[in-house]
Design a protein around this motif. Structure first.
Motif, PDB file in Angstrom:
ATOM      1  N   ASP A   1      19.323  -7.701   0.116  1.00 40.87           N
ATOM      2  CA  ASP A   1      18.158  -7.450   0.430  1.00 40.87           C
ATOM      3  C   ASP A   1      17.329  -8.369   1.128  1.00 40.87           C
ATOM      4  OD1 ASP A   1      18.357  -4.923  -0.863  1.00 40.87           O
ATOM      5  OD2 ASP A   1      18.305  -5.893  -2.925  1.00 40.87           O
ATOM      6  N   PRO A   2      16.321  -8.153   1.927  1.00 41.28           N
ATOM      7  CA  PRO A   2      15.262  -8.811   2.628  1.00 41.28           C
ATOM      8  C   PRO A   2      14.305  -9.639   1.699  1.00 41.28           C
ATOM      9  CG  PRO A   2      14.521  -6.760   3.195  1.00 41.28           C
ATOM     10  CD  PRO A   2      15.774  -6.706   2.350  1.00 41.28           C
ATOM     11  N   LYS A   3      13.923 -10.876   1.516  1.00 44.97           N
ATOM     12  CA  LYS A   3      13.065 -11.423   0.958  1.00 44.97           C
ATOM     13  C   LYS A   3      11.709 -11.040   1.500  1.00 44.97           C
ATOM     14  CE  LYS A   3      15.672 -15.742  -0.093  1.00 44.97           C
ATOM     15  NZ  LYS A   3      15.561 -17.258  -0.093  1.00 44.97           N
ATOM     16  N   LYS A   4      10.811 -11.126   0.431  1.00 38.10           N
ATOM     17  CA  LYS A   4       9.122 -10.719   0.735  1.00 38.10           C
ATOM     18  C   LYS A   4       8.505 -12.077   1.258  1.00 38.10           C
ATOM     19  CE  LYS A   4       5.006  -8.706  -1.427  1.00 38.10           C
ATOM     20  NZ  LYS A   4       4.636  -8.260  -2.573  1.00 38.10           N
ATOM     21  N   ILE A   5       7.654 -11.633   2.249  1.00 38.78           N
ATOM     22  CA  ILE A   5       7.113 -12.561   2.971  1.00 38.78           C
ATOM     23  C   ILE A   5       5.781 -12.853   2.178  1.00 38.78           C
ATOM     24  CG2 ILE A   5       5.952 -13.446   5.013  1.00 38.78           C
ATOM     25  CD1 ILE A   5       7.821 -11.781   6.780  1.00 38.78           C
ATOM     26  N   GLN A   6       5.596 -14.233   1.746  1.00 41.16           N
ATOM     27  CA  GLN A   6       4.500 -14.354   0.801  1.00 41.16           C
ATOM     28  C   GLN A   6       3.006 -14.345   1.691  1.00 41.16           C
ATOM     29  OE1 GLN A   6       4.541 -15.251  -2.429  1.00 41.16           O
ATOM     30  NE2 GLN A   6       6.497 -14.796  -2.218  1.00 41.16           N
ATOM     31  N   GLY A   7       2.017 -14.165   0.923  1.00 41.38           N
ATOM     32  CA  GLY A   7       0.620 -13.819   1.726  1.00 41.38           C
ATOM     33  C   GLY A   7      -0.176 -15.239   1.553  1.00 41.38           C
ATOM     34  N   LEU A   8      -0.821 -15.404   2.671  1.00 44.91           N
ATOM     35  CA  LEU A   8      -1.507 -16.605   2.662  1.00 44.91           C
ATOM     36  C   LEU A   8      -2.817 -16.839   1.827  1.00 44.91           C
ATOM     37  CD1 LEU A   8      -1.510 -17.121   6.636  1.00 44.91           C
ATOM     38  CD2 LEU A   8       0.184 -17.677   5.040  1.00 44.91           C
ATOM     39  N   SER A   9      -3.323 -17.950   1.330  1.00 42.47           N
ATOM     40  CA  SER A   9      -4.342 -18.013   0.542  1.00 42.47           C
ATOM     41  C   SER A   9      -5.430 -19.172   1.085  1.00 42.47           C
ATOM     42  CB  SER A   9      -3.839 -18.610  -0.873  1.00 42.47           C
ATOM     43  OG  SER A   9      -4.819 -19.251  -1.620  1.00 42.47           O
ATOM     44  N   GLY A  10      -6.613 -18.580   0.900  1.00 47.98           N
ATOM     45  CA  GLY A  10      -7.526 -19.371   1.495  1.00 47.98           C
ATOM     46  C   GLY A  10      -7.766 -20.759   0.815  1.00 47.98           C
TER      47      GLY A  10
ATOM     48  N   ASN B   1       1.202  -9.101   6.430  1.00 48.38           N
ATOM     49  CA  ASN B   1       0.272  -7.920   6.672  1.00 48.38           C
ATOM     50  C   ASN B   1       1.196  -6.615   7.127  1.00 48.38           C
ATOM     51  OD1 ASN B   1      -1.924  -9.371   5.620  1.00 48.38           O
ATOM     52  ND2 ASN B   1      -2.881  -9.719   7.507  1.00 48.38           N
ATOM     53  N   TRP B   2       1.893  -7.000   7.844  1.00 46.89           N
ATOM     54  CA  TRP B   2       2.806  -5.830   8.508  1.00 46.89           C
ATOM     55  C   TRP B   2       3.470  -5.043   7.554  1.00 46.89           C
ATOM     56  CZ3 TRP B   2       3.524  -3.871  13.408  1.00 46.89           C
ATOM     57  CH2 TRP B   2       4.391  -2.977  13.542  1.00 46.89           C
ATOM     58  N   PHE B   3       4.045  -5.575   6.385  1.00 43.72           N
ATOM     59  CA  PHE B   3       4.575  -4.710   5.389  1.00 43.72           C
ATOM     60  C   PHE B   3       3.558  -4.520   4.336  1.00 43.72           C
ATOM     61  CE2 PHE B   3       7.711  -7.554   7.204  1.00 43.72           C
ATOM     62  CZ  PHE B   3       8.674  -6.557   7.701  1.00 43.72           C
ATOM     63  N   SER B   4       2.564  -5.322   3.887  1.00 42.04           N
ATOM     64  CA  SER B   4       1.698  -5.121   2.679  1.00 42.04           C
ATOM     65  C   SER B   4       0.944  -3.653   2.664  1.00 42.04           C
ATOM     66  CB  SER B   4       0.746  -6.463   2.810  1.00 42.04           C
ATOM     67  OG  SER B   4      -0.052  -6.189   4.003  1.00 42.04           O
ATOM     68  N   TYR B   5       0.820  -3.046   3.736  1.00 46.28           N
ATOM     69  CA  TYR B   5       0.086  -1.690   3.775  1.00 46.28           C
ATOM     70  C   TYR B   5       0.867  -0.466   3.976  1.00 46.28           C
ATOM     71  CZ  TYR B   5      -3.835  -4.934   3.362  1.00 46.28           C
ATOM     72  OH  TYR B   5      -4.582  -6.153   2.987  1.00 46.28           O
TER      73      TYR B   5
ATOM     74  N   LEU C   1       8.333  -1.215   5.360  1.00 44.95           N
ATOM     75  CA  LEU C   1       9.005  -1.950   4.299  1.00 44.95           C
ATOM     76  C   LEU C   1      10.230  -1.043   4.067  1.00 44.95           C
ATOM     77  CD1 LEU C   1       8.998  -4.310   2.320  1.00 44.95           C
ATOM     78  CD2 LEU C   1       8.190  -3.086   0.727  1.00 44.95           C
ATOM     79  N   GLU C   2      10.344  -0.029   3.960  1.00 39.00           N
ATOM     80  CA  GLU C   2      11.833   0.676   3.691  1.00 39.00           C
ATOM     81  C   GLU C   2      12.739   0.660   4.960  1.00 39.00           C
ATOM     82  OE1 GLU C   2      14.427   2.535   1.432  1.00 39.00           O
ATOM     83  OE2 GLU C   2      12.640   1.575   0.886  1.00 39.00           O
ATOM     84  N   TYR C   3      11.719   0.744   6.335  1.00 37.77           N
ATOM     85  CA  TYR C   3      12.934   0.877   7.541  1.00 37.77           C
ATOM     86  C   TYR C   3      13.019  -0.556   7.736  1.00 37.77           C
ATOM     87  CZ  TYR C   3      13.702   0.878  12.409  1.00 37.77           C
ATOM     88  OH  TYR C   3      14.307   0.947  13.594  1.00 37.77           O
TER      89      TYR C   3
END
Length: 666
Positions: free
Chosen positions: A314-323, A290-294, A299-301
């Motif tokens: 390049d850094p990898k994107k952290i996957q979001g959780l699924s209920g 959530n830190w980067f998603s909004y 994200l650029e920093y």
């Protein structure tokens, strides 16, 4: 009416009825017997010959008579012009309709046809294309979809099959039931798992779902008595013990094989076991995403910071959780561990510079080594469970080997928990009901992986003891949940595993009596005595196709003696039937994903008939050739390509969808 008036009426009525110059354009008046109507001029006249002859000489009557005769002499458009499409044009338009069904909306075809005709004005093939959204929608709905469904039903024929079912509510709050069919195709010589039907539901109780399935099978001509298995999720309405859909089906077919989705079960097992670990792990994984998603700025920093530390990587994107898909957390945990130091530095800077409370909380978790040790342990354990879950979600795996993979996961958990001397006393069939909680090893003797051993050296003795104890509780709970949730699946997969070609062709093989005692329908599986006899004779011959169960039993099915009679007809039918048993509910979940792509916010008013055809086209193209590029219309499709496909009473055009798309394009 007076007598003289009645005689007058009868007298003059007979005059105009018998006179050939008058009777063609006169008709009696229903309100008065003394009056008549001119059919050409639409006026009322007295039934007197002098008046009638005088009207016939008027200019108005002559013009009306001339127009009537001219109209009668004209031929209808259908008599003068009968459009005949060439077979090449029909094939071209059907291929374009298949392209539209697979990739885009109906409105696209209006511009697409105009563009195609401009590419080569001298081409007769492109010039003759007359396909727009109404005709395209009718081709998909009344030609392509029904033809492909009919071909699928013919391919199943009288052979055994299984179904995989699930219900859901779409974005228009419409309840639908999706049915996937799984069978062995003698045409393509492989196991086929494909879309069959989408059915609208009024009620989602067990009786309504059961009635909808039986009614649809009867309408389509599929024999209900040939169904050997049904795959469901763990919902009570589907898999409950007493009044569920499967319970009602088993009352009608006692030897029906019910398979609860292993993927759902593994997800629930891991979710239950993770409740014993610290809640900070869940918080870290969720809030790191959530830190980067909004925030594009964050994200650029972080990208700049990561490239500075790791030489422009390049850094990898952290996957979001699924209920609903808890095992997707493995990817998120793996990414966080790979970027642990970079993320910890980022949250440290944000905590001090931006005075961010969330960054302070995340940094406080990441600076504590025990939490990293928990994540390393969780990553190693979830990797095995996730890999097995992916196997059960695939349609291209060898079903007879899935038992071995599932049982190995359970057995490996027990070997890490139970005293070795106790496991040596048990055979594999006893492990399913083994009470392992009474024979656990000491926590200090348990092995949690190479990476865990390395990081444990950075922990204090007190922290290490607490971490190891919680990890032990996680493994115990995971093994207990697998043992609790999968006993039916383990026993069913054990039956399928015994039918593997290597087992079937070996000299020493398991006895089939437990399976034969369970089955009852000999018209599907064959004669029980002959099955057992032929089962022991399979090792007397050398077989070429022993790589997969489907190839092997199809070769056995086609093996004949000198008289042309099948040598192993019963055991081959038995084997081909059991390899079609469903292994999970993943295919129906994928079908619902396609359903949600087809029926979106701009196409929320698509009818259930159009959705059925669109999904049938997409799944059939994927199964037969991969896409619309290799699609070739069948003879049945060409025969249905006629004026009758515009039966609007039977199938209404998707006017609402077209209207919404037009408004969206303004």
């Amino acid at each position: 009416m007076p007598k003289d008036k009645k005689k007058y009426s009868q007298k003059y009525t007979k005059i105009w009825e018998t006179d050939p110059d008058l009777k063609d354009w006169l008709a009696p008046d229903v309100t008065n017997d003394t009056l008549v109507n001119c059919k050409y001029c639409h006026v009322v006249l007295k039934a007197h010959k002098k008046d009638l002859v005088g009207h016939a000489k008027t200019e108005k009557h002559n013009k009306a008579t001339a127009r009537e005769k001219s109209a009668k002499s004209c031929k209808s458009i259908s008599q003068i012009y009968k459009p005949v499409l060439s077979e090449k044009t029909k094939i071209a338009e059907l291929k374009i309709a298949a392209f539209i069904a697979e990739h885009c909306s109906f409105l696209t075809v209006d511009h697409l046809i105009n563009v195609l005709s401009q590419l080569d004005p001298s081409s007769d093939a492109l010039k003759n294309l007359k396909l727009h959204r109404t005709k395209c929608s009718m081709l998909i709905k009344n030609v392509l979809g029904p033809s492909m469904l009919e071909a699928l039903i013919e391919e199943i024929g009288d052979f055994p099959y299984s179904i995989i079912i699930d219900e859901s509510t779409d974005l228009s709050t419409q309840k639908v039931l999706c049915i996937i069919v799984r069978f062995f195709s003698h045409k393509s010589r492989q196991i086929v798992t494909t879309f069959y039907r989408i059915i609208k539901l009024i009620e989602c109780d067990a009786k309504s779902v059961h009635d909808a399935i039986i009614s649809q099978l009867k309408i389509d001509g599929l024999k209900f008595e040939n169904m050997i298995g049904v795959g469901v999720d763990g919902a009570n309405v589907m898999a409950g013990r007493h009044n569920s859909v499967t319970a009602i089906l088993k009352r009608e077919l006692p030897d029906l094989i019910v398979v609860k989705c292993v993927s759902h079960s593994l997800h629930l097992c891991a979710e239950k076991a993770a409740e014993l670990l610290p809640r900070q792990l869940e918080f870290l994984v969720r809030e790191a995403h959530n830190w980067f998603s909004y925030s594009p700025k964050r994200l650029e920093y972080y990208k700049t910071l990561f490239e500075t530390i790791n030489a422009n990587k390049d850094p990898k994107k952290i996957q979001g959780l699924s209920g609903t898909r808890w095992l997707a957390r493995y990817q998120a945990i793996n990414t966080i561990l790979e970027q642990w130091e970079e993320l910890k530095l980022l949250f440290s800077i944000a905590k001090s510079d931006d005075k961010c409370y969330m960054a302070e909380q995340l940094y406080d978790i990441m600076r504590r080594t025990p939490f990293k040790a928990f994540l390393i342990f969780l990553k190693n354990e979830l990797k095995n469970v996730t890999q097995l879950n992916l196997l059960f979600q695939s349609d291209d795996v060898e079903p007879t080997k899935l038992f071995e993979d599932l049982f190995l996961l359970y057995k490996n958990l027990l070997r890490r928990l139970v005293v070795p001397s106790q496991l040596e006393k048990l055979v594999d069939c006893e492990l399913v009901e083994f009470n392992f909680q009474e024979h656990l090893m000491h926590t200090a003797s348990m092995y949690f992986g190479f990476d865990f051993q390395n990081i444990s050296q950075e922990l204090t003795a007190e922290d290490l003891l607490d971490v190891r104890e919680r990890c032990k509780n996680f493994l115990c709970c995971l093994a207990e949940q697998i043992q609790k949730r999968l006993p039916d699946n383990l026993s069913m997969l054990k039956i399928v595993a015994d039918l593997h070609p290597k087992v079937a062709t070996s000299q020493v093989k398991p006895d089939l009596k437990p399976i034969l005692n369970y089955i009852q329908r000999t018209h599907i599986y064959g004669n029980k005595n002959d099955i057992e006899s032929e089962w022991h004779q399979l090792s007397n011959k050398t077989w070429s196709n022993t790589s997969t169960s489907a190839d092997f039993y199809f070769e056995v099915y086609n093996d004949c003696d000198a008289a042309g009679c099948k040598r192993f007809g019963n055991v081959s039918k038995f084997g081909l039937a059991f390899v079609t048993v469903p292994i999970s509910n993943a295919s129906v979940e994928r079908a619902f994903s396609v359903y949600n792509i087809v029926k979106n916010k701009l196409r929320s008013r698509l009818s259930i008939e159009m959705l059925q055809s669109l999904m049938m086209v997409r799944f059939t193209l994927q199964r037969n050739g991969g896409s619309c590029i290799t699609f070739n219309p069948s003879t049945k499709m060409l025969s249905l390509f006629n004026i009758e496909m515009y039966d609007f009473k039977k199938s209404e055009p998707e006017e609402n969808e077209i209207m919404f798309e037009m408004l969206n394009n303004l």
